[in-house]
Write a protein that holds these residues in place. Structure first.
Motif, short mmCIF file in Angstrom:
data_model
loop_
_atom_site.label_atom_id
_atom_site.label_comp_id
_atom_site.label_asym_id
_atom_site.label_seq_id
_atom_site.Cartn_x
_atom_site.Cartn_y
_atom_site.Cartn_z
N TYR A 36 21.81 58.27 38.60
CA TYR A 36 21.81 57.37 39.74
C TYR A 36 22.95 56.37 39.59
CZ TYR A 36 17.17 58.95 41.26
OH TYR A 36 16.12 59.71 41.72
N PRO A 44 19.25 51.66 43.40
CA PRO A 44 19.95 52.82 42.86
C PRO A 44 20.06 53.94 43.90
CG PRO A 44 18.29 52.03 41.31
CD PRO A 44 18.07 51.31 42.61
N PHE A 46 20.76 58.12 44.28
CA PHE A 46 20.79 59.40 43.58
C PHE A 46 22.19 60.03 43.67
CE2 PHE A 46 19.34 63.38 41.96
CZ PHE A 46 19.94 64.37 42.72
N GLN A 49 21.32 65.97 39.95
CA GLN A 49 20.18 66.34 39.10
C GLN A 49 20.40 67.73 38.54
OE1 GLN A 49 15.88 65.54 40.13
NE2 GLN A 49 15.91 67.71 40.68
N GLN A 96 7.03 63.44 39.18
CA GLN A 96 8.30 63.00 39.73
C GLN A 96 8.22 61.54 40.14
OE1 GLN A 96 11.15 64.16 39.83
NE2 GLN A 96 12.27 63.06 41.37
N GLY B 98 7.51 67.45 45.30
CA GLY B 98 8.33 68.24 44.40
C GLY B 98 9.29 67.38 43.61
N ARG B 99 10.24 68.03 42.97
CA ARG B 99 11.20 67.33 42.11
C ARG B 99 12.38 66.83 42.93
NH1 ARG B 99 10.62 67.29 36.74
NH2 ARG B 99 9.07 68.67 35.81
N SER B 100 12.06 66.14 44.00
CA SER B 100 13.09 65.59 44.85
C SER B 100 13.54 64.24 44.32
CB SER B 100 12.57 65.43 46.28
OG SER B 100 12.13 66.67 46.79
N PRO B 101 14.78 63.86 44.57
CA PRO B 101 15.24 62.56 44.10
C PRO B 101 14.54 61.41 44.83
CG PRO B 101 16.90 63.58 45.49
CD PRO B 101 15.84 64.61 45.24
N LEU B 102 14.56 60.25 44.20
CA LEU B 102 13.99 59.06 44.80
C LEU B 102 15.01 58.41 45.73
CD1 LEU B 102 12.02 59.56 42.47
CD2 LEU B 102 11.85 57.08 42.20
N PHE B 104 15.80 54.78 47.19
CA PHE B 104 15.48 53.38 46.97
C PHE B 104 15.89 52.52 48.16
CE2 PHE B 104 14.19 52.80 42.53
CZ PHE B 104 14.52 54.01 41.97
#
Lengths: 111, 113
Positions: A36, A44, A46, A49, A96, B98-102, B104
């Motif tokens: 991030y 932050p 992203f 990944q 997650q 799922g493994r998705s990004p956060l 903010f």
């Protein structure tokens, strides 16, 4: 819980490639590695990944060796606007969002 | 691009007073998080919601902090009474399954005097 270690700060010049390395010796089998970017007074954002090998998107590349105990974020041809703090939180506990952020790496890009 | 909305942007309060922060996640994101970020450090998770249910509040100081997400959409984080050590940035994030990004928000900067 897996912890990450990064350099506190890095300096670069515009147009250079910057590589920021993150150590995560205790990474769990199910953990994904995320990066991030954070600017002052903002949340932050992203960047990228990955789980293993190499991942590339429009802004960065992520290199992960076979043992997954470290990862390297590569920013090609940085500009002044890339000056920010970069974090490599790991997902712990299989849920997650339970990300453990270290202190991050403050990247300063100079003209 | 949809964003996580937070208000207020800044808040100054005296110690022992009550303070509340509001977050509206991205539409359709079932998971919502509150993080606290002390100056010079990375964010630390306070509480995680899945819809209206608390999934993890192990790091939430429950004697003075409370969080709710009554209808599974927006959320409120409250501190009562505020202490000097609570001065920090309070960040809200949301994510799809799922493994998705956060994603903010830009946070609420709290200063306790």
């Amino acid at each position: 819980l897996a912890k990450t270690t990064q350099p506190i700060s890095m300096d670069s010049y515009e147009g250079q490639e910057v590589n920021i390395t993150c150590s995560h010796n205790n990474i769990a089998t199910n953990d994904y590695i995320t990066w991030y970017q954070q600017f002052p007074s903002q949340g932050p954002r992203f960047i990228i990944q990955g789980y293993k090998t190499k991942v590339t998107n429009e802004v960065a590349s992520l290199f992960i060796p076979a043992d997954r105990k470290s990862s390297t974020l590569s920013l090609p041809r940085v500009s002044l606007s890339d000056t920010a703090v970069y974090y490599c939180p790991l997902n712990y506990g299989g849920s997650q969002g339970n990300l453990i952020f270290g202190k991050g790496t403050k990247l300063s890009v100079k003209p | 691009e949809a964003e996580v909305a937070q208000s207020p942007r800044y808040k100054i309060t005296e110690k022992s007073q009550a303070v509340a922060f509001w977050c509206d996640p991205i539409s359709g994101h079932a998971t919502l998080y509150w993080y606290r970020q002390i100056l010079g450090q990375g964010p630390e998770l306070l509480v995680q919601f899945q819809d209206e249910s608390v999934v993890d509040d192990s790091q939430l100081p429950k004697d003075r902090f409370s969080a709710e997400r009554l209808k599974g959409v927006d959320s409120t984080l409250k501190i009562q009474p505020a202490e000097l050590g609570d001065s920090a940035m309070y960040l809200c994030a949301s994510s799809p399954p799922g493994r998705s990004p956060l994603h903010f928000g830009n946070g609420t900067r709290l200063t306790v005097t």
